[in-house]
Design a protein around this motif. Structure first.
Motif, PDB file in Angstrom:
ATOM      1  N   GLN A  53      58.397  62.466  38.227  1.00 15.41           N
ATOM      2  CA  GLN A  53      58.475  61.016  38.199  1.00 15.41           C
ATOM      3  C   GLN A  53      58.403  60.528  39.641  1.00 15.41           C
ATOM      4  OE1 GLN A  53      58.143  60.127  35.204  1.00 15.41           O
ATOM      5  NE2 GLN A  53      58.166  57.930  35.649  1.00 15.41           N
ATOM      6  N   TYR A  54      57.412  59.648  39.926  1.00 12.55           N
ATOM      7  CA  TYR A  54      57.258  59.220  41.324  1.00 12.55           C
ATOM      8  C   TYR A  54      58.393  58.283  41.706  1.00 12.55           C
ATOM      9  CZ  TYR A  54      54.611  58.747  45.582  1.00 12.55           C
ATOM     10  OH  TYR A  54      54.216  58.828  46.871  1.00 12.55           O
ATOM     11  N   PRO A  55      59.014  58.516  42.867  1.00 14.34           N
ATOM     12  CA  PRO A  55      60.171  57.685  43.229  1.00 14.34           C
ATOM     13  C   PRO A  55      59.740  56.249  43.536  1.00 14.34           C
ATOM     14  CG  PRO A  55      59.536  59.034  45.094  1.00 14.34           C
ATOM     15  CD  PRO A  55      58.660  59.450  43.957  1.00 14.34           C
ATOM     16  N   GLN A  56      60.622  55.323  43.262  1.00 15.52           N
ATOM     17  CA  GLN A  56      60.335  53.932  43.581  1.00 15.52           C
ATOM     18  C   GLN A  56      60.330  53.724  45.092  1.00 15.52           C
ATOM     19  OE1 GLN A  56      61.770  50.830  41.243  1.00 15.52           O
ATOM     20  NE2 GLN A  56      60.418  51.709  39.696  1.00 15.52           N
ATOM     21  N   ARG A  57      61.150  54.439  45.770  1.00 13.41           N
ATOM     22  CA  ARG A  57      61.158  54.365  47.225  1.00 13.41           C
ATOM     23  C   ARG A  57      61.105  55.783  47.765  1.00 13.41           C
ATOM     24  NH1 ARG A  57      64.353  49.362  48.530  1.00 13.41           N
ATOM     25  NH2 ARG A  57      62.938  47.902  47.577  1.00 13.41           N
ATOM     26  N   ALA A  58      60.129  56.053  48.622  1.00  7.97           N
ATOM     27  CA  ALA A  58      60.033  57.383  49.178  1.00  7.97           C
ATOM     28  C   ALA A  58      61.184  57.630  50.144  1.00  7.97           C
ATOM     29  CB  ALA A  58      58.711  57.565  49.908  1.00  7.97           C
ATOM     30  N   ASP A  59      61.555  56.654  50.917  1.00  7.44           N
ATOM     31  CA  ASP A  59      62.696  56.769  51.829  1.00  7.44           C
ATOM     32  C   ASP A  59      63.380  55.413  51.883  1.00  7.44           C
ATOM     33  OD1 ASP A  59      60.948  55.169  53.284  1.00  7.44           O
ATOM     34  OD2 ASP A  59      60.068  56.927  54.276  1.00  7.44           O
ATOM     35  N   GLY A  60      64.113  55.130  52.900  1.00  2.00           N
ATOM     36  CA  GLY A  60      64.827  53.854  53.000  1.00  2.00           C
ATOM     37  C   GLY A  60      63.900  52.674  53.223  1.00  2.00           C
ATOM     38  N   ALA A  92      60.752  49.919  53.074  1.00  2.00           N
ATOM     39  CA  ALA A  92      60.108  49.196  51.988  1.00  2.00           C
ATOM     40  C   ALA A  92      58.751  49.819  51.709  1.00  2.00           C
ATOM     41  CB  ALA A  92      59.924  47.729  52.370  1.00  2.00           C
ATOM     42  N   ALA A  93      58.417  49.908  50.427  1.00  5.79           N
ATOM     43  CA  ALA A  93      57.091  50.377  50.052  1.00  5.79           C
ATOM     44  C   ALA A  93      56.065  49.326  50.454  1.00  5.79           C
ATOM     45  CB  ALA A  93      57.032  50.614  48.554  1.00  5.79           C
ATOM     46  N   GLN A 121      58.610  44.672  40.604  1.00  4.99           N
ATOM     47  CA  GLN A 121      59.935  44.829  40.005  1.00  4.99           C
ATOM     48  C   GLN A 121      60.003  43.999  38.736  1.00  4.99           C
ATOM     49  OE1 GLN A 121      62.558  43.530  43.113  1.00  4.99           O
ATOM     50  NE2 GLN A 121      62.396  45.458  44.248  1.00  4.99           N
ATOM     51  N   ARG A 122      60.157  44.693  37.585  1.00  5.59           N
ATOM     52  CA  ARG A 122      60.241  44.027  36.271  1.00  5.59           C
ATOM     53  C   ARG A 122      59.183  42.929  36.128  1.00  5.59           C
ATOM     54  NH1 ARG A 122      64.852  45.196  38.059  1.00  5.59           N
ATOM     55  NH2 ARG A 122      66.128  46.708  36.950  1.00  5.59           N
ATOM     56  N   ARG A 164      59.344  40.367  40.325  1.00  7.46           N
ATOM     57  CA  ARG A 164      58.975  40.146  41.718  1.00  7.46           C
ATOM     58  C   ARG A 164      57.835  41.057  42.133  1.00  7.46           C
ATOM     59  NH1 ARG A 164      63.269  39.549  46.133  1.00  7.46           N
ATOM     60  NH2 ARG A 164      63.730  41.779  45.801  1.00  7.46           N
ATOM     61  N   TYR A 165      57.026  40.550  43.033  1.00  3.41           N
ATOM     62  CA  TYR A 165      55.993  41.370  43.658  1.00  3.41           C
ATOM     63  C   TYR A 165      56.257  41.341  45.162  1.00  3.41           C
ATOM     64  CZ  TYR A 165      51.415  42.509  45.722  1.00  3.41           C
ATOM     65  OH  TYR A 165      50.410  43.039  46.492  1.00  3.41           O
ATOM     66  N   LEU A 166      56.596  42.530  45.707  1.00  8.61           N
ATOM     67  CA  LEU A 166      56.863  42.618  47.140  1.00  8.61           C
ATOM     68  C   LEU A 166      55.674  43.259  47.836  1.00  8.61           C
ATOM     69  CD1 LEU A 166      60.547  43.916  47.004  1.00  8.61           C
ATOM     70  CD2 LEU A 166      59.739  41.556  47.056  1.00  8.61           C
ATOM     71  N   PHE A 167      55.165  42.580  48.869  1.00  7.34           N
ATOM     72  CA  PHE A 167      54.099  43.163  49.689  1.00  7.34           C
ATOM     73  C   PHE A 167      54.706  43.396  51.062  1.00  7.34           C
ATOM     74  CE2 PHE A 167      50.434  43.279  52.445  1.00  7.34           C
ATOM     75  CZ  PHE A 167      49.476  43.953  51.697  1.00  7.34           C
ATOM     76  N   GLN A 168      54.778  44.670  51.466  1.00  5.32           N
ATOM     77  CA  GLN A 168      55.470  45.046  52.701  1.00  5.32           C
ATOM     78  C   GLN A 168      56.854  44.415  52.747  1.00  5.32           C
ATOM     79  OE1 GLN A 168      52.710  44.037  55.893  1.00  5.32           O
ATOM     80  NE2 GLN A 168      51.645  45.976  55.611  1.00  5.32           N
ATOM     81  N   GLY A 169      57.522  44.433  51.599  1.00  6.19           N
ATOM     82  CA  GLY A 169      58.881  43.937  51.525  1.00  6.19           C
ATOM     83  C   GLY A 169      59.006  42.428  51.402  1.00  6.19           C
ATOM     84  N   VAL A 170      57.874  41.720  51.458  1.00 12.36           N
ATOM     85  CA  VAL A 170      57.916  40.250  51.368  1.00 12.36           C
ATOM     86  C   VAL A 170      57.619  39.838  49.927  1.00 12.36           C
ATOM     87  CG1 VAL A 170      56.837  38.106  52.134  1.00 12.36           C
ATOM     88  CG2 VAL A 170      57.120  40.015  53.737  1.00 12.36           C
ATOM     89  N   ASP A 171      58.465  38.945  49.393  1.00 18.10           N
ATOM     90  CA  ASP A 171      58.251  38.485  48.026  1.00 18.10           C
ATOM     91  C   ASP A 171      57.083  37.497  47.995  1.00 18.10           C
ATOM     92  OD1 ASP A 171      58.269  37.495  45.481  1.00 18.10           O
ATOM     93  OD2 ASP A 171      60.456  37.291  45.377  1.00 18.10           O
ATOM     94  N   VAL A 172      55.971  37.947  47.425  1.00 22.07           N
ATOM     95  CA  VAL A 172      54.751  37.135  47.411  1.00 22.07           C
ATOM     96  C   VAL A 172      54.954  35.855  46.594  1.00 22.07           C
ATOM     97  CG1 VAL A 172      52.324  37.096  46.684  1.00 22.07           C
ATOM     98  CG2 VAL A 172      53.282  39.132  47.761  1.00 22.07           C
ATOM     99  N   GLY A 173      55.812  35.937  45.582  1.00 17.26           N
ATOM    100  CA  GLY A 173      56.087  34.777  44.743  1.00 17.26           C
ATOM    101  C   GLY A 173      56.655  33.603  45.530  1.00 17.26           C
ATOM    102  N   ASN A 174      57.282  33.911  46.698  1.00 16.94           N
ATOM    103  CA  ASN A 174      57.871  32.838  47.498  1.00 16.94           C
ATOM    104  C   ASN A 174      56.908  32.275  48.540  1.00 16.94           C
ATOM    105  OD1 ASN A 174      60.238  33.129  46.133  1.00 16.94           O
ATOM    106  ND2 ASN A 174      61.192  34.464  47.670  1.00 16.94           N
ATOM    107  N   LEU A 175      55.738  32.879  48.625  1.00 18.47           N
ATOM    108  CA  LEU A 175      54.807  32.426  49.664  1.00 18.47           C
ATOM    109  C   LEU A 175      54.030  31.194  49.211  1.00 18.47           C
ATOM    110  CD1 LEU A 175      53.291  35.809  50.906  1.00 18.47           C
ATOM    111  CD2 LEU A 175      55.171  34.492  51.896  1.00 18.47           C
ATOM    112  N   ALA A 176      53.656  30.394  50.192  1.00 21.97           N
ATOM    113  CA  ALA A 176      52.819  29.229  49.901  1.00 21.97           C
ATOM    114  C   ALA A 176      51.394  29.711  49.630  1.00 21.97           C
ATOM    115  CB  ALA A 176      52.824  28.265  51.084  1.00 21.97           C
ATOM    116  N   ARG A 177      50.615  28.845  49.011  1.00 20.77           N
ATOM    117  CA  ARG A 177      49.236  29.217  48.667  1.00 20.77           C
ATOM    118  C   ARG A 177      48.444  29.675  49.880  1.00 20.77           C
ATOM    119  NH1 ARG A 177      46.382  27.513  44.938  1.00 20.77           N
ATOM    120  NH2 ARG A 177      44.887  26.512  46.333  1.00 20.77           N
TER     121      ARG A 177
END
Ligand SMILES: Nc1ncnc2c1ncn2[C@@H]1O[C@H](COP(=O)(O)OP(=O)(O)OP(=O)(O)O)[C@@H](O)[C@H]1O
Ligand SMILES: [Mg+2]
Lengths: 404, 245
Positions: free
Chosen positions: B6-13, B15-16, B21-22, B77-90
Motif C-alpha cells: 500500500q503506497y504511503p500517503q506521505r513518504a516522509d514528513g 508535503a507531497a 484528501q477525501r 481538499r486538493y493540496l499542490f505542494q502543500g497549498v490548498d488549491v481550493g482556497n486559491l483565486a482563479r
C-alpha cells in the motif's frame, strides 16, 4: 501586455477571416448608410431653404381669395381682384416697405423672325425687380413715361433670349406677343431653376398698363408683392396690409378676409420643415440599416460564441489570466469596429458625394452623425464581441471547454 | 507486475507534490446527480510516474481535471505542494497551470484553424517568451513527438493520432513540473504508442518531471512504476509495478 494582446487579436482576426469580414461588413453597411442618407437629407434641406431665401425673406405675397393652403375650393375667383387703385393705396399708406409690385400674367407665344416660343408675360413695373432683387445684364428698366403710357416695351429673361435670339443681342429688337409688336429694352440676369423645377428665366416683363390693354383685356392685378424693409417686422407689415385691404374692400369686423397675405418667411420655415421631415425619414431608414448591421454583427458573434468559448477554455487551460483573454477579445472587437467604421465612413461620404453630384444639391457634412454612427457600430461590435467573452473567461476552464 | 505494498500517503514528513484528501466531485443536483469522485485519498511525490486505470466512467478524467487545476472539488481538499488549491483565486490557479502543469486532454482541445506550431507555442505566449525562442522550442517539441514537417498544418489537416501528439507537444513544451496526460496514446498505433511512452519515460527519468497518466491499456500502464485503479469514483487499488520498464 497590450502589444501582446494586439498581436493575439490580429492573429485571431486573420485566422477567422470570414467571421471578421462579416462583422466588418455589418458595421460598414450600417455606418455607410446612415452617413449617406443623412448627408443627402441635409443637402436637400439646404438647397430648398437657400432657394426660398433667394426669393427674398422679407417678401409678402398678397392675393385675392382664400389661401390655397386652406385647400381647394377656396373661392379665389369669386373674390374681387386687386386693381391699380389698391396698389396705389398700399404704396402710399404702408410704412417700412421697400417696394410694392403688381403682378399679372398670361401665357403667350413670343415670336421673333422665324422663332417662336411659349412663355409667360407679366405685367408689372420696376418695383418687381426691386422686390425680387433681380438685376439687368443689358439694356435698361422701364421709364416712368413708358409705364404711364403703357408703351409696348419689354424686358426678357435669359431663356426667352436664348430661344428667340440665340447669341444675338436682343436689345432694341422687336418681338411680337400675341401679334403685338414690342421693343426689347432690357435683359434679365439668369436665375436658373427653382428647386421645384420651374425655370425663372422663362419670362417677359411688360409695363402693367400695356399688359392690361394689349394682352389681358382687363385691369386686374392677380398678385401684389410687398418687400418689407430689412429692419421691418414683417408681421406688423402684414397686419398693416390686412387692415388696409379690409377697409378698402369693406369687410366688416367678424367677417373673413377675401384675400390673404403670405409671409415668405413662413413658407421658408414650412418648406424647411417638410424637408427636415424628409431628412428624418431618411435618417430613420438609415437607423434601420444601422440596426440591421448591428444585428448582423450580433448574430455572427453569437454564432461563434461556442467556438470562442472553447478557445477561451483552451487559453485559460494553458495558463492565460482572465484579464489577458479579455484584453485580447476587447482589442479584437475594437480593431474590427474601428476598421469597419472607418471604411463605412469613407464609403458613406463617397456615396453621398456621388448622390449630391447627381441631385445637384450642396454637400453638407454633419460630424455629429458620423460620430453617432461610428460610436453605435463600435459599441455593437464591442458589446457583442466582448460580453460573451467576458462570460466565458469567468468560467472554470473545464466548463468553458465543455461549452456546447 | 504485482501489488507490492500500500503506497504511503506521505513518504516522509514533507508535503507531497500532489495530494487529494477525501476528494468528492458531484455533477448536477437532486436525483440526477453523479458522484464522479466519491472520497478519493492519494498522494504523489515529486518525480513519480503514476498510471491511472479504471473502467469508463469511473472518474479518471474528473480526477485529472481537478489535479490540473482546471476544475474544483465539491468537497475534500486538493493540496499542490502543500497549498490548498481550493482556497486559491482563479488567477492564482491560472498561474499554477502556467508555471507547473502540462496537460494533455482526452479530447485534445487544440485551437481550430491554427497551425500545429502556433498551438504548441500557446503556453509559451502566456509565459512572455520572445517569439523567436518560442518558435524554436515549439518546433523542437513537435520534433520530439515525431511531427517534424507538420508545423504548418492545422488540426483539421492532421489525423487523430497526429492531433494527439500535437496536444502532447503543447503539454511538454514548457518543461512543466507535472505532466498530466489523459489517455495520451488513445488514438495511437502500437508503434507510435511505444515511441510516445519512451518519450514520457525519459521526461520522467531524465528531467525529473512528475507524470500522471490515464490509460485503458495494461501494456501502456506497465511503463509506470505505480498503478492506481479507479472504480466508481473510488480507488480500488494502488500498486507498485516492479516490471516498470
Ligand atoms: N460535466 C459533467 N456533468 C455531469 N456528469 C458528468 C460530467 N462529466 C463527467 N460526468 C460523469 O462523471 C462520471 C465520471 O466521468 P469521467 O469523465 O471522469 O470518467 P472517465 O473515468 O474519464 O471515463 P472514460 O474512461 O470514459 O474517459 C461519469 O459517470 C460521467 O457521466
Ligand atoms: Mg476520461
Amino acid at each position: 501586455m497590450l502589444w501582446r494582446a494586439i498581436r493575439l487579436a490580429l492573429q485571431a482576426i486573420r485566422r477567422n477571416a470570414l467571421r471578421s469580414f462579416l462583422t466588418v461588413l455589418g458595421i460598414v453597411i450600417g455606418v455607410g448608410a446612415v452617413i449617406a442618407m443623412v448627408t443627402i437629407g441635409h443637402g436637400t434641406t439646404e438647397r430648398v431653404t437657400s432657394d426660398l431665401q433667394k426669393l427674398g425673406s422679407n417678401l409678402l405675397i398678397v392675393r385675392p381669395g382664400q389661401s390655397a393652403m386652406r385647400g381647394p375650393g377656396a373661392a379665389g375667383a369669386e373674390a374681387d381682384p386687386f386693381k391699380e387703385r389698391d396698389l396705389q393705396a398700399l404704396r402710399q399708406q404702408l410704412y417700412e416697405v421697400r417696394a410694392v409690385a403688381p403682378v399679372a400674367s398670361r401665357a403667350v407665344t413670343a415670336v421673333f423672325g422665324n422663332e417662336n416660343w411659349n412663355t409667360r408675360v407679366t405685367g408689372t413695373d420696376n418695383a418687381f425687380l426691386a422686390v425680387q432683387d433681380w438685376n439687368l445684364v443689358a439694356g435698361r428698366r422701364f421709364l416712368d413715361s413708358e409705364l404711364r403710357a403703357g408703351r409696348a416695351v419689354c424686358i426678357i429673361g435669359a431663356t426667352v433670349r436664348q430661344e428667340l435670339f440665340g447669341r444675338r443681342d436682343p436689345i432694341g429688337e422687336r418681338i411680337r406677343l400675341r401679334k403685338i409688336p414690342c421693343e426689347v429694352i432690357g435683359l434679365l440676369e439668369a436665375k436658373g431653376e427653382t428647386s421645384f423645377g420651374t425655370d425663372q428665366d422663362d419670362t417677359v416683363l411688360l409695363p402693367l398698363r400695356a399688359f392690361h390693354r394689349r394682352i389681358a383685356g382687363d385691369t386686374d392685378i392677380a398678385t401684389i408683392m410687398v418687400s418689407a424693409a430689412d429692419t421691418a417686422d414683417t408681421a406688423k407689415v402684414q397686419a398693416d396690409i390686412e387692415r388696409l385691404l379690409r377697409e378698402r374692400r369693406h369687410i366688416s369686423p367678424g367677417e373673413d378676409d377675401d384675400f390673404y397675405v403670405r409671409d415668405m418667411k413662413q413658407v421658408i420655415t414650412m418648406m424647411a420643415g417638410t424637408t427636415s421631415v424628409m431628412t428624418g425619414l431618411l435618417g430613420a431608414v438609415a437607423a434601420v440599416s444601422l440596426l440591421v448591421g448591428g444585428i448582423g454583427i450580433m448574430n455572427i458573434m453569437l454564432v461563434s460564441v461556442t467556438e470562442r468559448t472553447r478557445e477561451i477554455g483552451i487559453r485559460l487551460a494553458v495558463g492565460a489570466l482572465e484579464r489577458q483573454v479579455l484584453l485580447q477579445f476587447l482589442v479584437e472587437a475594437v480593431v474590427l469596429s474601428l476598421f469597419g467604421g472607418t471604411v463605412g465612413i469613407v464609403l458613406g461620404l463617397g456615396l453621398a458625394g456621388a448622390a449630391v453630384e447627381l441631385l445637384d444639391i450642396p454637400f453638407v457634412f454633419d460630424p455629429a452623425i458620423v460620430v453617432i454612427a461610428f460610436v453605435f457600430s463600435a459599441a455593437v461590435g464591442v458589446i457583442f464581441g466582448f460580453v460573451p467573452a467576458r462570460r466565458a473567461a469567468r468560467l472554470d476552464p473545464i466548463e468553458a471547454l465543455r461549452h456546447e | 507486475m504485482q501489488a507490492a505494498r500500500q503506497y504511503p500517503q506521505r513518504a516522509d514528513g514533507k508535503a507531497a507534490l500532489i495530494e487529494l484528501q477525501r476528494a468528492v466531485k458531484v455533477y448536477g443536483g437532486g436525483a440526477a446527480s453523479v458522484r464522479a469522485l466519491d472520497g478519493i485519498d492519494f498522494a504523489i511525490q515529486a518525480g513519480e510516474f503514476v498510471a491511472i486505470m479504471g473502467p469508463s466512467g469511473s472518474g479518471k478524467s474528473t480526477a485529472m481535471n481537478v489535479l490540473g487545476c482546471l476544475d474544483t472539488l465539491t468537497a475534500g481538499r486538493y493540496l499542490f505542494q502543500g497549498v490548498d488549491v481550493g482556497n486559491l483565486a482563479r488567477n492564482q490557479r491560472a498561474l499554477l497551470r502556467r508555471h507547473f502543469i502540462g496537460f494533455v486532454f482526452q479530447g485534445f482541445n487544440l485551437l481550430a484553424r491554427t497551425t500545429a506550431l502556433e498551438n504548441v507555442e500557446l503556453p509559451l505566449v502566456y509565459r512572455g517568451m520572445p517569439a523567436r525562442e518560442r518558435r524554436r522550442r515549439a518546433a523542437d517539441a513537435l520534433g520530439r513527438v515525431g511531427l517534424s514537417g507538420r508545423e504548418a498544418h492545422t488540426p483539421a489537416e492532421l489525423s487523430g493520432g497526429q492531433q494527439q501528439r500535437v496536444a502532447i507537444a503543447r503539454a511538454i513544451v514548457t518543461a512543466p513540473d507535472v505532466l498530466l496526460a489523459d489517455e495520451p496514446t488513445g488514438n495511437l498505433d502500437t508503434g507510435t504508442s511505444r515511441e510516445i511512452m519512451k518519450l514520457v519515460t525519459s521526461l520522467n527519468r531524465d528531467q525529473g518531471i512528475t507524470v500522471i497518466m490515464v490509460t485503458h491499456e495494461r501494456d501502456i500502464a506497465t511503463y509506470a512504476p505505480r498503478i492506481v485503479s479507479f472504480l466508481d469514483g473510488r480507488i480500488a487499488s494502488d500498486v507498485r509495478n516492479r516490471d516498470a520498464a
